[in-house]
Design a protein around this motif. Structure first.
Motif, mmCIF file in Angstrom:
data_model
loop_
_atom_site.group_PDB
_atom_site.id
_atom_site.type_symbol
_atom_site.label_atom_id
_atom_site.label_comp_id
_atom_site.label_asym_id
_atom_site.label_seq_id
_atom_site.Cartn_x
_atom_site.Cartn_y
_atom_site.Cartn_z
ATOM 1 N N ILE A 127 0.931 3.671 0.894
ATOM 2 C CA ILE A 127 1.655 2.399 0.794
ATOM 3 C C ILE A 127 3.055 2.631 0.246
ATOM 4 C CG2 ILE A 127 1.710 0.188 -0.417
ATOM 5 C CD1 ILE A 127 -1.359 0.141 -0.179
ATOM 6 N N SER A 128 3.192 3.487 -0.738
ATOM 7 C CA SER A 128 4.508 3.781 -1.318
ATOM 8 C C SER A 128 5.435 4.423 -0.299
ATOM 9 C CB SER A 128 4.364 4.715 -2.522
ATOM 10 O OG SER A 128 3.590 4.117 -3.514
ATOM 11 N N LEU A 180 6.683 1.775 2.098
ATOM 12 C CA LEU A 180 7.710 0.937 1.471
ATOM 13 C C LEU A 180 9.040 1.667 1.364
ATOM 14 C CD1 LEU A 180 5.704 -0.871 -1.336
ATOM 15 C CD2 LEU A 180 6.675 -1.877 0.723
ATOM 16 N N VAL A 189 -4.381 6.084 -1.111
ATOM 17 C CA VAL A 189 -3.999 4.800 -0.521
ATOM 18 C C VAL A 189 -2.685 4.318 -1.122
ATOM 19 C CG1 VAL A 189 -4.632 2.356 -0.369
ATOM 20 C CG2 VAL A 189 -6.339 4.117 0.103
#
Length: 103
Positions: A23-24, A27, A19
């Motif tokens: 998300i990284s 971004l 997860v």
């Protein structure tokens, strides 16, 4: 019934790492894209501010039966609060009452 209550599990470390990785990656993809378009965003914001100042020039002309000589005259009469765009470029009023951006 008792077996169902004891079978509750949380997320494993691997699932949490996956997860965080997703998300990284999201971004990393979105931040440069936003930074690339920030100049375009500032230009649109400045042109919108120019339109607002042009409306205030018209309001000043209606109230005083003359066009303002300078942008500072509008500010002194409390028709506008600032004489620059958000990116620091100054505004001016031409002899015809047109608001211009000084680059």
């Amino acid at each position: 019934m008792r077996n169902i209550l004891n079978n509750e599990r949380g997320f494993t470390l691997i699932e949490m790492m996956i997860v965080l990785l997703v998300i990284s990656v999201l971004l990393i993809i979105t931040i440069p894209n936003v930074a690339k378009h920030s100049k375009n965003i500032n230009n649109k914001g400045c042109s919108a501010f120019v339109k607002m100042v042009e409306a205030q020039v018209q309001a000043y002309e209606i109230d005083h039966n003359k066009k303002p000589v300078s942008i500072d005259e509008l500010k002194r009469a409390n028709y506008i609060k600032q004489t620059t765009c958000s990116d620091g470029r100054k505004l001016s009023i031409g002899t015809d009452g047109e608001v211009k951006i000084n680059d």
